[in-house]
Design an enzyme around this catalytic site. Structure first.
Site, PDB file in Angstrom:
ATOM      1  N   THR A 193      27.405   6.925  23.077  1.00 38.70           N
ATOM      2  CA  THR A 193      26.743   5.734  22.539  1.00 38.70           C
ATOM      3  C   THR A 193      25.230   5.795  22.661  1.00 38.70           C
ATOM      4  OG1 THR A 193      28.667   4.330  22.988  1.00 38.70           O
ATOM      5  CG2 THR A 193      26.548   3.223  22.765  1.00 38.70           C
ATOM      6  N   ASP A 241      31.858  12.644  20.559  1.00 40.37           N
ATOM      7  CA  ASP A 241      32.203  11.266  20.895  1.00 40.37           C
ATOM      8  C   ASP A 241      33.149  11.395  22.082  1.00 40.37           C
ATOM      9  OD1 ASP A 241      33.767   8.834  21.097  1.00 40.37           O
ATOM     10  OD2 ASP A 241      32.923   8.264  19.166  1.00 40.37           O
ATOM     11  N   SER A 242      32.847  10.758  23.195  1.00 40.11           N
ATOM     12  CA  SER A 242      33.585  11.068  24.419  1.00 40.11           C
ATOM     13  C   SER A 242      35.071  10.741  24.329  1.00 40.11           C
ATOM     14  CB  SER A 242      32.962  10.376  25.634  1.00 40.11           C
ATOM     15  OG  SER A 242      33.220   8.996  25.652  1.00 40.11           O
ATOM     16  N   THR A 271      30.590   6.758  27.474  1.00 36.45           N
ATOM     17  CA  THR A 271      31.146   6.053  28.634  1.00 36.45           C
ATOM     18  C   THR A 271      32.665   6.158  28.742  1.00 36.45           C
ATOM     19  OG1 THR A 271      31.256   3.973  27.391  1.00 36.45           O
ATOM     20  CG2 THR A 271      29.246   4.390  28.664  1.00 36.45           C
ATOM     21  N   GLN A 301      48.538   2.033  40.023  1.00 29.24           N
ATOM     22  CA  GLN A 301      47.999   1.353  38.850  1.00 29.24           C
ATOM     23  C   GLN A 301      46.894   0.368  39.236  1.00 29.24           C
ATOM     24  OE1 GLN A 301      51.186  -0.507  36.627  1.00 29.24           O
ATOM     25  NE2 GLN A 301      52.480   1.311  36.761  1.00 29.24           N
TER      26      GLN A 301
END
Length: 337
Positions: free
Chosen positions: A13, A58-59, A90, A273
């Protein structure tokens, strides 16, 4: 002596521009950075060189071979620079920071990941502040590990997770203190930095399907374990369990599938989780069966650290027993033992 930093732009970004299909990475980001820094107190900033990956990532499209590519640049240029900055998207920044912490063990220089939630090309953005502060931090040789700097927080890379999709304070380290915070002053907690040790840089090739993630949920079918473990490329499965490591032990189909896969040599790791958690396998009766099967505790590691540590160990070791033994040890501060 003049301090010099190498900035590696991987995509993400921070360097994106608007297009008909939304934000997209474009080459030539260095000129925009230097233009924006020229309006800051740039005389206080270190000199830097910049490298761009080609193609940019683009990650969300990150794959394991990208980790080898990033680490290779730092290893090759390690003696030429005083610190390194990795500009990264990110979405998978915490994965890349975790993996580079395992590849680049024994650092004596900062390697700091940063990015932004709003591109530098936009009038209102968080990119410039993250960039300027990271440049200053990258000159501090007391920082001897892979970190993430974002929105006033300096975090250990392999303790970090992206916790907000749109908030500017997108990253946190839920099970470990911040290494530093930046407000009116820069406060670094040097007592938390890794102890100095001999450099040990290993940059292996990774197989992208070697590690898979299986979330535990009500009514889970044992066939999911059978399907994942039947892939010959699958060497390890991370079980995303409830709470402190619990799973439905009365689901006999699931338990039988776990046993069968473990007997075939698949490595299982128990990872909660919950964002803030530590695995205590066997604290509840419903997780005791996992000790019998040979499932390894993920302790308080983030999912990203578990995933990358397994990839790293599978790529650098051959014996399952040795992999399991090393997984339980702290390689780069990812666990507190």
């Amino acid at each position: 002596m003049t301090t010099k930093i190498l900035m590696i732009y991987t995509g993400g970004t921070i360097g994106m521009e608007s297009s008909a299909n939304g934000y997209t990475s474009v080459p030539g980001f260095e000129s925009l950075i230097r233009s924006r820094l020229a309006h800051s107190h740039h005389a206080l900033l270190p000199e830097f060189d910049m490298l761009e990956l080609n193609p940019l990532i683009d990650s969300a499209n990150l794959i394991p071979s990208h980790w080898t590519e990033m680490a290779d640049i730092i290893i090759r240029k390690y003696e030429d620079y005083d610190g390194f900055i990795v500009l990264h998207g990110t979405d998978t920044m915490a994965y890349s920071a975790s993996m580079l912490s395992f590849i680049l063990q024994g650092l004596s220089k900062p390697v700091i990941f940063t990015g932004s939630q709003i591109p530098l090309s936009q009038l209102r953005n968080d990119a410039l502040d993250n960039l300027i502060t990271t440049l200053l931090l990258a000159t501090d040789n007391s920082i001897n590990e892979v970190c993430i700097y974002f929105s006033g927080r300096l975090l250990r890379g392999n303790r970090s997770s992206k916790v907000k999709a749109t908030g500017l304070d997108a990253f946190n380290s839920p099970n470990f203190p911040w290494l530093g915070q930046v407000g009116l002053n820069v406060e670094l907690h040097s007592n938390l930095f890794l102890p100095q040790k001999q450099p040990r840089f290993l940059n292996p090739e990774f197989k992208k399907n070697a590690v898979v993630i299986l979330p535990i949920y009500p009514g889970i079918n044992g066939k999911h374990v059978e399907l994942l473990s039947s892939d010959p490329d699958c060497k390890a499965i991370i079980l995303r369990s409830y709470g402190v490591g619990n799973l439905p032990d009365q689901n006999q189909e699931l338990i039988d599938a776990l046993k069968a896969a473990a007997q075939r040599g698949v490595i299982f790791v128990n990872n909660s989780q919950c964002l803030q958690a530590e695995i205590f396998q066997g604290q509840y009766a419903c997780s005791s069966i996992l000790n019998e099967i040979g499932v390894i505790s993920g302790a308080e590691m983030t999912l990203e650290a578990c995933f990358c540590k397994l990839h790293f160990l599978l790529a650098t070791l051959t014996s399952t027993a040795i992999i399991k033994n090393n997984f339980a040890k702290s390689l780069a501060g990812e666990i507190s033992r």
